[in-house]
Design a protein around this motif. Structure first.
Motif, PDB file in Angstrom:
ATOM      1  N   LYS A  89       0.808  -1.268   0.056  1.00  0.00           N
ATOM      2  CA  LYS A  89       0.036   0.087  -0.054  1.00  0.00           C
ATOM      3  C   LYS A  89       1.020   1.281   0.007  1.00  0.00           C
ATOM      4  O   LYS A  89       0.580   2.123  -0.687  1.00  0.00           O
ATOM      5  CB  LYS A  89      -0.993  -0.028   1.336  1.00  0.00           C
ATOM      6  CG  LYS A  89      -2.061  -0.956   1.144  1.00  0.00           C
ATOM      7  CD  LYS A  89      -2.827  -1.048   2.499  1.00  0.00           C
ATOM      8  CE  LYS A  89      -4.126  -2.294   2.303  1.00  0.00           C
ATOM      9  NZ  LYS A  89      -4.557  -2.104   3.712  1.00  0.00           N
ATOM     10  N   ARG A 116      -7.880   3.941  -2.135  1.00  0.00           N
ATOM     11  CA  ARG A 116      -8.153   3.665  -0.757  1.00  0.00           C
ATOM     12  C   ARG A 116      -9.393   2.567  -0.594  1.00  0.00           C
ATOM     13  O   ARG A 116      -9.820   1.898   0.252  1.00  0.00           O
ATOM     14  CB  ARG A 116      -8.890   4.874  -0.038  1.00  0.00           C
ATOM     15  CG  ARG A 116      -7.411   5.529   0.264  1.00  0.00           C
ATOM     16  CD  ARG A 116      -7.814   6.981   1.075  1.00  0.00           C
ATOM     17  NE  ARG A 116      -8.221   7.046   2.123  1.00  0.00           N
ATOM     18  CZ  ARG A 116      -9.314   7.673   2.910  1.00  0.00           C
ATOM     19  NH1 ARG A 116      -9.850   8.382   1.982  1.00  0.00           N
ATOM     20  NH2 ARG A 116      -9.701   7.306   4.053  1.00  0.00           N
ATOM     21  N   PHE A 119      -7.940  -0.817  -0.997  1.00  0.00           N
ATOM     22  CA  PHE A 119      -7.198  -1.078   0.138  1.00  0.00           C
ATOM     23  C   PHE A 119      -8.224  -1.426   1.227  1.00  0.00           C
ATOM     24  O   PHE A 119      -8.017  -2.418   2.082  1.00  0.00           O
ATOM     25  CB  PHE A 119      -6.553   0.162   0.855  1.00  0.00           C
ATOM     26  CG  PHE A 119      -5.301   0.727  -0.137  1.00  0.00           C
ATOM     27  CD1 PHE A 119      -4.679  -0.183  -1.073  1.00  0.00           C
ATOM     28  CD2 PHE A 119      -4.708   1.945   0.122  1.00  0.00           C
ATOM     29  CE1 PHE A 119      -3.630   0.289  -1.857  1.00  0.00           C
ATOM     30  CE2 PHE A 119      -3.595   2.104  -0.682  1.00  0.00           C
ATOM     31  CZ  PHE A 119      -3.027   1.415  -1.677  1.00  0.00           C
ATOM     32  N   ALA A 120      -9.375  -0.773   1.318  1.00  0.00           N
ATOM     33  CA  ALA A 120     -10.531  -1.200   2.224  1.00  0.00           C
ATOM     34  C   ALA A 120     -11.064  -2.591   1.861  1.00  0.00           C
ATOM     35  O   ALA A 120     -11.269  -3.377   2.932  1.00  0.00           O
ATOM     36  CB  ALA A 120     -11.758  -0.303   2.127  1.00  0.00           C
ATOM     37  N   GLN A 121     -10.742  -3.142   0.773  1.00  0.00           N
ATOM     38  CA  GLN A 121     -11.538  -4.457   0.336  1.00  0.00           C
ATOM     39  C   GLN A 121     -10.375  -5.397   0.476  1.00  0.00           C
ATOM     40  O   GLN A 121     -10.365  -6.481   0.525  1.00  0.00           O
ATOM     41  CB  GLN A 121     -11.868  -4.492  -1.140  1.00  0.00           C
ATOM     42  CG  GLN A 121     -13.133  -3.720  -1.306  1.00  0.00           C
ATOM     43  CD  GLN A 121     -13.139  -3.338  -3.012  1.00  0.00           C
ATOM     44  OE1 GLN A 121     -12.378  -3.839  -3.754  1.00  0.00           O
ATOM     45  NE2 GLN A 121     -14.559  -2.562  -3.410  1.00  0.00           N
ATOM     46  N   ASN A 122      -9.039  -4.882   0.829  1.00  0.00           N
ATOM     47  CA  ASN A 122      -7.993  -5.793   1.164  1.00  0.00           C
ATOM     48  C   ASN A 122      -7.130  -5.297   2.390  1.00  0.00           C
ATOM     49  O   ASN A 122      -6.106  -5.174   2.221  1.00  0.00           O
ATOM     50  CB  ASN A 122      -6.799  -5.640  -0.064  1.00  0.00           C
ATOM     51  CG  ASN A 122      -7.552  -6.263  -1.386  1.00  0.00           C
ATOM     52  OD1 ASN A 122      -7.449  -7.293  -1.722  1.00  0.00           O
ATOM     53  ND2 ASN A 122      -7.997  -5.245  -2.100  1.00  0.00           N
ATOM     54  N   PRO A 123      -8.009  -5.533   3.555  1.00  0.00           N
ATOM     55  CA  PRO A 123      -7.189  -5.132   4.761  1.00  0.00           C
ATOM     56  C   PRO A 123      -5.713  -5.920   4.889  1.00  0.00           C
ATOM     57  O   PRO A 123      -4.944  -5.305   5.970  1.00  0.00           O
ATOM     58  CB  PRO A 123      -8.221  -5.371   5.831  1.00  0.00           C
ATOM     59  CG  PRO A 123      -9.191  -6.255   5.279  1.00  0.00           C
ATOM     60  CD  PRO A 123      -9.285  -6.112   3.840  1.00  0.00           C
ATOM     61  N   GLU A 124      -5.687  -7.012   4.731  1.00  0.00           N
ATOM     62  CA  GLU A 124      -4.537  -7.841   4.901  1.00  0.00           C
ATOM     63  C   GLU A 124      -3.361  -7.358   3.975  1.00  0.00           C
ATOM     64  O   GLU A 124      -2.061  -7.866   4.449  1.00  0.00           O
ATOM     65  CB  GLU A 124      -4.694  -9.264   4.658  1.00  0.00           C
ATOM     66  CG  GLU A 124      -5.040  -9.603   3.441  1.00  0.00           C
ATOM     67  CD  GLU A 124      -6.378  -9.360   2.535  1.00  0.00           C
ATOM     68  OE1 GLU A 124      -6.332  -9.232   1.295  1.00  0.00           O
ATOM     69  OE2 GLU A 124      -7.271  -8.804   2.988  1.00  0.00           O
TER      70      GLU A 124
END
Length: 125
Positions: A89, A116, A119-124
């Motif tokens: 990120k 963003r 990123f919110a859909q991929n917190p890992e």
């Protein structure tokens, strides 16, 4: 289909995700399938298949070019691809800062908003 199509399909799925690529191909009618074949063979099976750049480097380049072209749908897709190809990120945000300087602040603002969302859909990630 050709060997380039098969190779391109595998690369395309690894970068963009199998579900997205399968949906693109399954939803293509006879006319749209011509474009799907072209994109899969030449974009993915010829250029992305080359050994001269790593997939993560190609993803980084794509982010800048797609932002400059103002293609938000493709940008979102390629932010996900960049994560899939190992960019962090933080590296994507650095690319967006570079986009601000060379493509303009409005392009960077849109790019950051889109990133963003991904990123919110991929917190890992």
């Amino acid at each position: 289909m050709s060997d380039k199509f098969d190779a391109g399909l595998a690369i395309r799925k690894s970068v963009l995700g199998e579900a997205y690529v399968n949906q693109s191909i399954q939803n293509a009618d006879a006319l749209a399938m011509e474009l799907q074949t072209l994109v899969t063979e030449y974009c993915w099976g010829t250029v992305w298949a080359r050994e001269g750049l790593a997939k993560r480097d190609r993803s980084l380049l794509n982010l800048g070019m797609i932002a400059a072209l103002n293609r938000p749908h493709e940008f979102k897709l390629h932010v996900q691809g960049a994560l899939n190809n190992g960019l962090t990120k933080e590296e994507i945000v650095e690319a967006i800062l570079q986009i601000a300087i060379y493509c303009g602040v409005p392009a960077a603002v849109d790019s950051m908003r889109i990133a963003r969302e991904v990123f919110a859909q991929n917190p890992e990630a």
